[in-house]
Design an enzyme around this catalytic site. Structure first.
Site, mmCIF file in Angstrom:
data_model
loop_
_atom_site.group_PDB
_atom_site.id
_atom_site.type_symbol
_atom_site.label_atom_id
_atom_site.label_comp_id
_atom_site.label_asym_id
_atom_site.label_seq_id
_atom_site.Cartn_x
_atom_site.Cartn_y
_atom_site.Cartn_z
ATOM 1 N N ASN A 1 43.594 37.235 49.326
ATOM 2 C CA ASN A 1 43.477 35.782 49.153
ATOM 3 C C ASN A 1 44.129 35.060 47.694
ATOM 4 O OD1 ASN A 1 41.050 36.761 48.035
ATOM 5 N ND2 ASN A 1 40.025 34.985 48.555
ATOM 6 N N LYS B 1 43.997 49.389 44.355
ATOM 7 C CA LYS B 1 44.474 49.354 45.635
ATOM 8 C C LYS B 1 44.043 48.142 46.170
ATOM 9 C CE LYS B 1 43.590 49.794 50.108
ATOM 10 N NZ LYS B 1 43.491 48.282 51.051
ATOM 11 N N GLY C 1 35.787 41.452 47.592
ATOM 12 C CA GLY C 1 36.270 41.517 49.252
ATOM 13 C C GLY C 1 34.955 41.058 50.159
ATOM 14 N N GLU D 1 32.188 41.629 43.928
ATOM 15 C CA GLU D 1 32.182 40.219 44.194
ATOM 16 C C GLU D 1 32.669 40.041 45.555
ATOM 17 O OE1 GLU D 1 33.450 36.998 45.257
ATOM 18 O OE2 GLU D 1 35.330 37.153 43.839
ATOM 19 N N CYS E 1 36.398 32.648 48.510
ATOM 20 C CA CYS E 1 35.077 33.047 48.672
ATOM 21 C C CYS E 1 34.085 32.002 47.808
ATOM 22 C CB CYS E 1 34.574 34.488 47.754
ATOM 23 S SG CYS E 1 35.211 34.558 46.283
#
Length: 454
Positions: free
Chosen positions: A131, A154, A206, A228, A262
Site C-alpha cells: 500500500n 521481501k 502487513g 506494524e 492502516c
C-alpha cells in the site's frame, strides 16, 4: 513461481518476473552476512553520505518512481509523488540524526565508568506491504542501515518492480550490493527464512494473520521482530470541535491512498448534537471526490490494488448494510474495468454487524453517534486494534481525557493521524508491537550493550 505486475486500473498484466530460486536466496543471504562484517564498522559519515545520495536519487527521478507505484498498486500520481518526497525526507533525517541517537550513553553507577553502547544486530529481514511500496521500505531501511545493519527485502508480490527499484536506488547511491537486497519470494518462504541462522531479526508491516505467522516463526528461534499490523482508527468529533477544520481533514484522513492505509481514520465517532450536520457534510465531500485513472493528476480516488481487495470491500459493505447500517453514499462497485469502488459512508452501524470490529481496507467510512466523551472513548477502544486515533475538541480538559483514555499507539488532537520521521510510530493490541521512526525506531535495530568498568 511467476510474479506478475498487474495494472489495477485495467486488470492487464504489465510484466512477469520469475521468483528467486533457493540457490539464489542462499547466495543473497551469504552476501548479506559477509557484507555485514565490514559494513557495521563503517563510520556514520560514510553511511550518511550514501543515504543522502539515495535521497537525491529519489528526488531526481521522482516522477519515474511515482509512476511505478501508480502502475503497480493504483495510487494517484499526486499521492505517489508525495510518498517519494517523504522517503527522501526520512533518508536525510536519519543521515543527520543517527550518530546522535546511537552515541554511547553514560550512566552514573558505582563503577568507575559505565555506559550503554549501541551496536547493530546483523542481517534483518523486512517483509513489506504494497500500500505504501516505497515509504514502508525506506522508513525501515534508513534507520536500519544507518545503525550498521544490512537488509533483505521481501516485498508484496504485486509490487515487484517497486521492490527491485528500491534496491537499485541504494546500490546507485553507493551502498555495497549486500547492504540492501530484494528477494522475489512468496510470503510463506519469508516466514521460513526467520529460522535461518544468518538472519538476526525481522520486521513486518502487513495484515494481522501475516504478522502472527511471521512472529510465530521468529519466536521459534527467539529472534526479535517489529510488527506494524492492521488498524481501525477512530476519528472522534465532540460538540465543541471546529467542524469546518475537522471535515477538511476527515476526507484525506479516510481516503488517502484510496482508503488503503492502516493508519487511516476508519470509524467516525461523533457527538449527537453535531452528528447529523457532520455526516451530511462528510457525505457531500465524499461524493465530490473524483474516481478514475490514477495516472491523471486530477484523480482523487484510484482503483483498489487487487481484485481480492475489491471483493473483500464489496462483501463487507453488503454485510454491514444487511445488518441495518444506513448507506449515505457509494455502496456498490463501479461497473467498469479495474478495481474501482466509490467513496462510501455507512452510518448507524449496529454492534451486532459481523463487520463491526473489522478493518475496512478501502474507501469506506463507518459513522457512529455518541452522547458524550466517555461513550466516545469506550467506542473507540471497543476493537482489537490500537494503532492511531484522531480527536477533535477545543476543550483542554477533554483533550487530556482523550489522550489518556484512548488505547492506541498515537493520538492526534485536532489533526490527522500520520507517520513523521521525528516521532515514533507503532501500535498496541493486535496492531503490533515495536516502534518505527524517531529515536525509538533506530533503537529497535541495535543491541543496547551495558558496559561496566570497575
Amino acid at each position: 513461481m511467476a510474479i506478475a505486475t498487474i495494472n489495477p486500473a485495467t486488470g492487464q498484466t504489465v510484466q512477469t518476473f520469475i521468483a528467486h530460486s533457493q540457490v539464489e536466496v542462499n547466495a543473497k543471504l551469504d552476501l548479506a552476512q559477509e557484507t555485514f562484517q565490514s559494513f557495521r564498522h563503517l563510520p556514520f559519515a560514510q553511511r550518511g553520505q550514501w543515504l543522502r545520495k539515495a535521497a537525491d536519487i529519489l528526488e531526481q527521478r521522482r516522477d519515474e518512481w511515482a509512476a511505478l507505484m501508480t502502475l503497480e498498486m493504483g495510487k494517484s500520481i499526486p499521492q505517489a509523488i508525495a510518498e517519494v518526497n517523504k522517503c527522501a525526507l526520512v533518508c536525510r533525517f536519519y543521515a543527520d540524526k543517527a550518530e546522535e541517537y546511537l552515541a554511547d550513553e553514560v550512566v552514573t553507577t558505582d563503577a568507575s565508568q559505565s555506559f550503554i553502547a549501541y551496536q547493530p544486530l546483523g542481517v534483518i529481514l523486512a517483509v513489506m506491504p504494497w500500500n505504501f511500496p516505497f515509504w514502508q521500505v525506506f522508513r525501515f531501511a534508513a534507520p536500519a542501515l544507518m545503525a550498521g545493519n544490512v537488509g533483505l527485502l521481501k516485498h508484496a508480490s504485486n509490487v515487484p518492480q517497486c521492490a527491485l527499484a528500491i534496491a537499485e536506488i541504494f546500490q546507485t547511491a553507493g551502498f555495497p550490493e549486500g547492504a540492501f537486497q530484494t528477494l522475489l519470494i512468496g510470503g510463506k518462504v519469508a516466514s521460513e527464512l526467520m529460522a535461518d541462522d544468518r538472519i538476526q531479526a525481522g520486521t513486518l508491516t502487513g495484515s494481522e494473520p501475516a504478522g502472527a505467522s511471521f512472529a510465530s516463526a521468529a519466536a521459534g528461534q527467539i529472534k526479535k521482530t517489529v510488527l506494524e499490523l492492521g488498524g481501525s482508527d477512530p476519528f472522534i468529533v465532540l460538540e465543541d470541535a471546529d467542524l469546518d477544520q475537522a471535515l477538511k481533514v476527515a476526507v484525506p484522513a479516510r481516503m488517502q491512498n484510496n482508503g488503503q492505509s492502516c493508519i487511516a481514520a476508519k470509524r467516525f465517532i461523533v457527538q449527537a448534537s453535531v452528528a447529523e450536520e457532520f455526516f451530511q457534510r462528510l457525505t457531500k465531500a465524499f461524493q465530490a471526490l473524483k474516481v478514475g485513472d490514477p495516472s491523471l493528476s486530477t484523480t482523487d480516488i484510484g482503483p483498489l490494488a487487487t481484485p481480492d481487495i475489491l471483493a473483500d470491500i464489496v462483501a463487507q459493505v453488503e454485510q454491514t448494510i444487511a445488518a441495518g447500517a444506513h448507506c449515505r453514499c457509494g455502496g456498490q462497485a463501479l461497473d467498469q474495468p479495474g478495481n474501482y469502488y466509490p467513496p462510501t459512508l455507512l452510518t448507524d452501524v449496529p454492534p451486532n454487524a459481523p463487520t463491526y470490529r473489522q478493518e475496512f481496507f478501502g474507501p469506506v467510512a463507518l459513522g457512529f453517534t455518541v452522547d458524550n466523551l466517555e461513550e466516545a472513548i469506550a467506542l473507540a477502544n471497543d476493537i482489537p486494534f490500537g494503532l492511531g486515533a484522531s480527536a477533535w475538541t477545543t476543550n483542554p480538559e477533554n483533550q487530556q481525557k482523550l489522550i489518556r483514555g484512548i488505547e492506541a499507539g498515537a493520538v492526534f488532537i485536532n489533526g490527522m493521524t500520520k507517520s513523521d520521521p521525528r516521532i515514533p510510530f507503532g501500535g498496541i493490541k493486535r496492531s503490533g508491537f515495536g516502534r518505527e521512526l524517531g529515536r525509538m525506531g533506530i533503537l529497535e535495530f541495535v543491541n543496547a550493550k551495558t558496559v561496566w568498568i570497575a
